[in-house]
Design an enzyme around this catalytic site. Structure first.
Site, PDB file in Angstrom:
ATOM      1  N   HIS A 170      48.591  21.307  32.417  1.00 16.31           N
ATOM      2  CA  HIS A 170      49.225  21.149  33.933  1.00 16.31           C
ATOM      3  C   HIS A 170      48.584  21.944  34.739  1.00 16.31           C
ATOM      4  CE1 HIS A 170      53.114  19.359  31.606  1.00 16.31           C
ATOM      5  NE2 HIS A 170      51.878  18.525  31.515  1.00 16.31           N
ATOM      6  N   GLU A 173      50.145  25.182  36.868  1.00  9.22           N
ATOM      7  CA  GLU A 173      50.754  26.083  36.008  1.00  9.22           C
ATOM      8  C   GLU A 173      49.961  27.339  35.748  1.00  9.22           C
ATOM      9  OE1 GLU A 173      52.434  24.121  32.682  1.00  9.22           O
ATOM     10  OE2 GLU A 173      53.689  22.646  34.039  1.00  9.22           O
ATOM     11  N   HIS A 263      51.968  26.849  28.929  1.00 13.41           N
ATOM     12  CA  HIS A 263      52.525  26.164  30.007  1.00 13.41           C
ATOM     13  C   HIS A 263      53.229  27.067  30.798  1.00 13.41           C
ATOM     14  CE1 HIS A 263      51.556  21.905  28.967  1.00 13.41           C
ATOM     15  NE2 HIS A 263      51.551  22.271  27.836  1.00 13.41           N
ATOM     16  N   GLU A 339      56.201  28.409  26.972  1.00 11.99           N
ATOM     17  CA  GLU A 339      56.504  28.192  28.357  1.00 11.99           C
ATOM     18  C   GLU A 339      56.714  29.807  29.319  1.00 11.99           C
ATOM     19  OE1 GLU A 339      56.435  25.543  30.251  1.00 11.99           O
ATOM     20  OE2 GLU A 339      56.756  23.899  28.734  1.00 11.99           O
TER      21      GLU A 339
END
Length: 379
Positions: A170, A173, A263, A339
């Site tokens: 992504h 990010e 991410h 994350e």
């Protein structure tokens, strides 16, 4: 007064900019997609003047809860990015700043430019430990770069274990590529004992940016075709998702013993991992290995925690279009999605910088030590 986003990863549309105290802006959607949240633009104005920049479509963005307790980042030199006063009322996001120099940049998170990406790849290439491979071209014609670290023969002729790291599926990010830079910097430090020991029996396959097209275009979540790469791992195609197609083909050739997909999360103000507990192959061995990895990282750094994260998928119900699930199932290996926050780490708040590029780099370095803690049990 002038507002501009016509540069690498730039994203903003000017709705109205006649009064410094009432500037109205809108974030542009990803190409051929309804996703939007990433912004990056430059303001040129009057030193000493108070500016209020209102993002009028924030409430309809991909993750509106991500604006709660969020503060935008700004920089005068594009090196040091600091947090600025930001408020969200459920509909619009307002950024307040008194201009200290003639121009300033604002962004959703500290950008990682395509130029810096190229510098990272070619600086790493200088190491005798590194092989730089071109996996293929993206839809916009950019290179998909793979760094292979430690491909020399293993001790005692044993086959080396394969550790895969992918970052920035992504593109918005950007903390993921800062993480990759920190991880790579430590791995290539020939005076670091952890790195030296790991490279005796492991090969690291590192892709610092899985989505260079989306990164340059200023996308939040998709590639040049408006495709979310992290939903393409079941059946990637050269037409829609060449980035995933090329990586998966290389993985088939090398095998995978450990996979980390890096991410950023818009909503949660924590660092955490999401495992592949829902995939059919998940078993006690992978469960034990995953717990060891998390415990090691908890011991290494207070930036990591296991209290908050995503809801665990039920057995047999894992989404096999997602990278970590797909790789775990195909290669029967430990796989995590890691994350990081766009906001701050609520466990260790920093009002000046929030979660930042240097902290993401340090977490990358710390994760190498966590891998070391479980290295002998990966296969």
């Amino acid at each position: 007064m002038h507002i501009n986003a016509a540069f690498d990863s730039g994203n903003i549309e000017v709705v109205k900019a006649e009064d410094a105290a009432a500037i109205e802006l809108a974030i542009r959607k990803d190409h051929q997609s309804d996703f939007y949240q990433w912004f990056h633009f430059k303001l040129h104005g009057e030193v000493g003047e108070d500016y209020c920049l209102t993002i009028t479509n924030a409430g309809e963005s991909a993750y509106p809860d991500g604006w709660k307790d969020y503060a935008a980042v700004a920089s005068y030199d594009r090196e040091t990015w600091f947090r600025v006063a930001t408020e969200y009322d459920g509909k619009v996001l307002k950024i307040h700043h008194t201009l200290e120099q003639e121009s300033v940049y604002f962004a959703y998170f500290t950008p990682y430019s395509y130029e810096r990406h190229q510098d990272l790849i070619h600086a790493a290439q200088q190491s005798a430990l590194v092989q730089h491979e071109l996996l293929g071209l993206t839809l916009d014609g950019r290179e998909l770069n793979l760094l292979v670290v430690g491909a020399q023969e293993a001790d005692h002729d044993a086959k080396k274990k394969a550790v895969w790291i992918t970052a920035r599926q992504h593109p918005g990010e950007s903390m993921a590529e800062w993480f990759a830079e920190g991880f790579l910097t430590r791995l290539l430090d020939d005076e670091d004992g952890v790195a030296r020991k790991l490279l005796r029996n492991h090969v690291f396959y590192i892709i610092p940016n899985m989505n260079p097209d989306g990164s340059v275009r200023g996308h939040l979540r998709t590639n040049a075709a408006g495709v979310n790469l992290n939903r393409e791992w079941a059946e990637p195609s050269l037409e829609r998702s060449p980035e995933v197609y090329y990586v998966l083909e290389k993985m088939k050739a090398t095998g995978v013993d450990l996979y980390l997909d890096i991410h950023g999360d818009e909503n949660l103000p924590y660092n955490f991992v999401a495992g592949a507990e829902g995939v059919p192959c998940f078993n006690e061995r992978l469960e034990h290995l995953g717990q060891q990895f998390k415990q090691a990282l908890l011991t290494i750094t207070p930036e990591f925690q296991t209290t908050y994260g995503y809801e665990q998928e039920a057995p047999g119900e894992g989404n096999l279009t997602v990278a970590s699930n797909a790789v775990c199932e195909r290669f029967n290996c430990l796989a995590f999605t890691l994350e990081m926050p766009f906001k701050d780490n609520a466990d260790l708040p920093d009002s000046d910088f929030g979660w930042s590029a240097p902290r993401a780099q340090q977490l990358g370095a710390d994760v190498l030590a966590a891998i070391y803690a479980i290295a002998d049990e990966l296969r």
